[in-house]
Design an enzyme around this catalytic site. Sequence first.
Site, mmCIF file in Angstrom:
data_model
loop_
_atom_site.group_PDB
_atom_site.id
_atom_site.type_symbol
_atom_site.label_atom_id
_atom_site.label_comp_id
_atom_site.label_asym_id
_atom_site.label_seq_id
_atom_site.Cartn_x
_atom_site.Cartn_y
_atom_site.Cartn_z
ATOM 1 N N THR A 56 0.840 -1.191 0.000
ATOM 2 C CA THR A 56 0.000 0.000 0.000
ATOM 3 C C THR A 56 0.868 1.231 0.000
ATOM 4 O O THR A 56 2.079 1.149 0.120
ATOM 5 C CB THR A 56 -0.931 0.012 1.233
ATOM 6 O OG1 THR A 56 -1.937 0.963 1.008
ATOM 7 C CG2 THR A 56 -0.186 0.365 2.502
ATOM 8 N N LYS B 233 -7.828 1.760 4.312
ATOM 9 C CA LYS B 233 -6.695 1.694 5.234
ATOM 10 C C LYS B 233 -6.615 2.921 6.136
ATOM 11 O O LYS B 233 -5.620 3.137 6.815
ATOM 12 C CB LYS B 233 -5.409 1.553 4.439
ATOM 13 C CG LYS B 233 -5.424 0.323 3.543
ATOM 14 C CD LYS B 233 -4.368 0.410 2.490
ATOM 15 C CE LYS B 233 -4.600 -0.643 1.440
ATOM 16 N NZ LYS B 233 -3.812 -0.427 0.251
ATOM 17 N N GLY C 33 -3.593 5.694 9.522
ATOM 18 C CA GLY C 33 -3.450 4.953 8.285
ATOM 19 C C GLY C 33 -2.458 3.834 8.529
ATOM 20 O O GLY C 33 -1.544 3.988 9.338
ATOM 21 N N SER D 103 4.714 0.477 0.345
ATOM 22 C CA SER D 103 5.558 0.174 -0.809
ATOM 23 C C SER D 103 5.802 1.368 -1.721
ATOM 24 O O SER D 103 6.851 1.490 -2.325
ATOM 25 C CB SER D 103 4.949 -0.973 -1.609
ATOM 26 O OG SER D 103 3.624 -0.658 -1.959
ATOM 27 N N ALA E 104 0.816 6.074 -7.378
ATOM 28 C CA ALA E 104 0.048 5.037 -8.084
ATOM 29 C C ALA E 104 0.462 4.925 -9.548
ATOM 30 O O ALA E 104 0.385 3.842 -10.135
ATOM 31 C CB ALA E 104 -1.448 5.322 -7.977
ATOM 32 N N CYS F 137 4.254 3.041 -8.755
ATOM 33 C CA CYS F 137 4.386 1.838 -7.929
ATOM 34 C C CYS F 137 3.331 0.795 -8.316
ATOM 35 O O CYS F 137 2.130 1.082 -8.275
ATOM 36 C CB CYS F 137 4.241 2.202 -6.452
ATOM 37 S SG CYS F 137 4.314 0.779 -5.350
ATOM 38 N N THR G 69 0.470 0.093 -5.708
ATOM 39 C CA THR G 69 -0.376 1.216 -5.314
ATOM 40 C C THR G 69 -1.373 1.469 -6.435
ATOM 41 O O THR G 69 -0.997 1.502 -7.599
ATOM 42 C CB THR G 69 0.485 2.485 -5.090
ATOM 43 O OG1 THR G 69 1.504 2.187 -4.129
ATOM 44 C CG2 THR G 69 -0.340 3.651 -4.612
#
Length: 180
Positions: A7, A39, A51, A130, A163, A166, A169
Site C-alpha cells: 500500500t 486503510k 493509516g 511500498s 500510483a 508503484c 499502489t
Amino acid sequence: MEKLKSTTVVAISHQGQVAIGADGQATLGNTVAKSSVNKIRKLQGGKIVTGFAGSTADAFTLLEKFEEKLGKYSNNMKRAAVELAKEWRTDRMLSKLEAMMIIADITDVLIISGTGDVIEPDLGIATIGSGSMYAQSAARALKKYAPQLSAEEMVKESLTIAADICIYTNHNLIIERVSE
C-alpha cells in the site's frame, strides 16, 4: 501462506491543515487480492486519523491497541503512540506483527513502527508502504513548489503520482482531513 500487504499511505500537515490518505490495493504475493481496501480510520470523531500499511490483520490488532492506549492516557496521542511502540517492541505476540502506522491529529503527525520507533517526520510529511518514497518525493515537491494547495490536495496528488509509478499502489484513494 502469504499475507495480504502492499500500500501507500501519506499524511501531510500544511498551513494549519492535516490530511491523510491511502490507496485501496491489497496484494497477495504478486496478485491484486482486493482493490478497494480502506486503510484509513477516524478516531475520536475525526480528531485523530490513522493509516496503516502491512498485514491487514496485524494493522487492525495495532489499531485496537492504540485505541486502548488513547483511553488509558486521556486521549494524549503522543503518549499513547510512545506506549504502543514500547509494548509493540517488547511484547512477545505484538513483536511478530508486520505493519506500520501513521497517526495524526491537528498538531502532530507520527509514524509508529514495530522496532519501537515513534517518528515525527520532517516537513510535516509522513509516508509508509511500498510506494512511500514516490509519494514522499511528490509531497516534498508540492509543499515547496505548490504551497497554494491544501493538505488534502497535496495528499491526493502525492498518492496519484505514487500510483502511476508503484505497481503495489492503485488509484482508489481514500483521503480524510483531521478535525479540530
